[in-house]
Scaffold this active site. Structure first.
Site, short mmCIF file in Angstrom:
data_model
loop_
_atom_site.label_atom_id
_atom_site.label_comp_id
_atom_site.label_asym_id
_atom_site.label_seq_id
_atom_site.Cartn_x
_atom_site.Cartn_y
_atom_site.Cartn_z
N HIS A 138 0.83 -1.20 0.00
CA HIS A 138 0.00 0.00 0.00
C HIS A 138 0.87 1.26 0.00
O HIS A 138 0.57 2.25 -0.67
CB HIS A 138 -0.92 -0.02 1.22
CG HIS A 138 -2.03 0.98 1.15
ND1 HIS A 138 -2.90 1.20 2.19
CD2 HIS A 138 -2.41 1.83 0.16
CE1 HIS A 138 -3.76 2.15 1.85
NE2 HIS A 138 -3.48 2.54 0.62
N GLU A 141 2.12 1.80 -3.45
CA GLU A 141 1.06 2.34 -4.31
C GLU A 141 1.03 3.86 -4.23
O GLU A 141 0.94 4.56 -5.25
CB GLU A 141 -0.29 1.75 -3.90
CG GLU A 141 -1.48 2.35 -4.62
CD GLU A 141 -2.70 2.48 -3.74
OE1 GLU A 141 -3.30 3.58 -3.72
OE2 GLU A 141 -3.06 1.49 -3.06
N HIS A 142 1.10 4.38 -2.99
CA HIS A 142 1.11 5.84 -2.81
C HIS A 142 2.44 6.43 -3.26
O HIS A 142 2.49 7.55 -3.79
CB HIS A 142 0.87 6.18 -1.34
CG HIS A 142 -0.55 6.01 -0.91
ND1 HIS A 142 -1.32 7.07 -0.47
CD2 HIS A 142 -1.34 4.92 -0.84
CE1 HIS A 142 -2.53 6.63 -0.15
NE2 HIS A 142 -2.56 5.32 -0.36
N GLU A 219 -5.79 5.97 6.98
CA GLU A 219 -6.69 5.09 6.22
C GLU A 219 -6.88 3.76 6.95
O GLU A 219 -8.01 3.26 7.08
CB GLU A 219 -6.13 4.82 4.83
CG GLU A 219 -6.42 5.89 3.80
CD GLU A 219 -5.99 5.44 2.41
OE1 GLU A 219 -6.37 4.31 2.00
OE2 GLU A 219 -5.27 6.21 1.75
#
Length: 240
Positions: A138, A141-142, A219
């Site tokens: 994750h 991804e960012h 998140e």
């Protein structure tokens, strides 16, 4: 009922009264219901005409061709450029191919689309996180949006899309990471070049990643109590 009375003469010359009944105007609710039925009928019947018009195209697939394609695995099937089986009601055109570097590509042409769009799927997700670094997929991804070898400033790709009627997003699932966006058709080629640079040569600078870490942590804390995410974590780490 409204009644309309008219006087006519018979063969003997005497008057003959004739009463004619005239129906009232159909009430508004009944008219709305009638038009709804007619509209529904048209919407239902039109695809059937389209289906019949393209039946010959569907018949071009011989039975042995369908059997041959269904027996191919995904890797082998994609080398047959253009052999994409679709619904006979689908007006879009498809072409599939495999590039020299092994990248599988599906090109879709939609004459009704007002914007161009692209999506890149990477076959790595959260299930591939190292046991001691959960959330790494994750974070990556960012991280790819935080600058690359061509554009060192963060979020330049999103700014470019915003200037040309588009926007982007991404998600990390268990076994995939997906990047997708839309943009003005005349900027599609340039946007693909920018996306390629993002994915192939991200900077991943420590200071930028530390800032992004806090966003990802927020998140995670927001969604951690969702039952589906709890099940995913149990599947990923059995016995815990």
């Amino acid at each position: 009922m409204n009644k309309l009375q008219s006087v006519i003469f018979n063969n003997s010359g005497g008057p003959l009264k004739l009463k004619v009944k005239v129906a009232k105007k159909i009430p508004l609710p009944q008219r709305c219901y009638l038009w709804a039925c007619i509209t529904f009928g048209i919407i239902t019947v039109l695809p059937l005409f389209h289906y019949m018009a393209r039946w010959e195209e569907f018949n071009d697939f011989k039975e042995e061709d369908l059997i041959r394609l269904s027996n191919l695995d995904l890797e082998e099937g994609l080398v047959y450029s253009g052999n994409v089986i679709k619904s006979i009601l689908d007006s879009k055109s498809y072409t599939s191919t495999v590039l020299e570097n092994g990248l599988r590509v599906l090109v879709v042409s939609d004459p009704l689309a007002s914007l161009a769009a692209a999506s890149c799927d990477v076959g790595v997700g959260s299930f591939q996180d190292p046991p001691d670094i959960p959330g790494l997929a994750h974070l990556l991804e960012h991280g790819v949006f935080l600058g690359d070898s061509q554009n060192r400033e963060a979020n330049t790709f999103e700014q470019f899309l915003a200037e040309h009627s588009g926007h982007s997003n991404a998600f990390t699932s268990q076994e995939n990471t997906n990047y997708y966006y839309k943009v003005s058709p005349d900027k599609l080629e340039e946007s693909l070049d920018r996306l390629t640079s993002l994915l192939s040569s991200p900077l991943l600078e420590l200071e930028s990643l530390q800032r992004e870490y806090h966003a990802i942590q927020s998140e995670f804390l927001k969604d951690k109590l969702e039952s589906a995410r709890q099940v995913w974590r149990m599947v990923k780490t059995p016995g815990q």
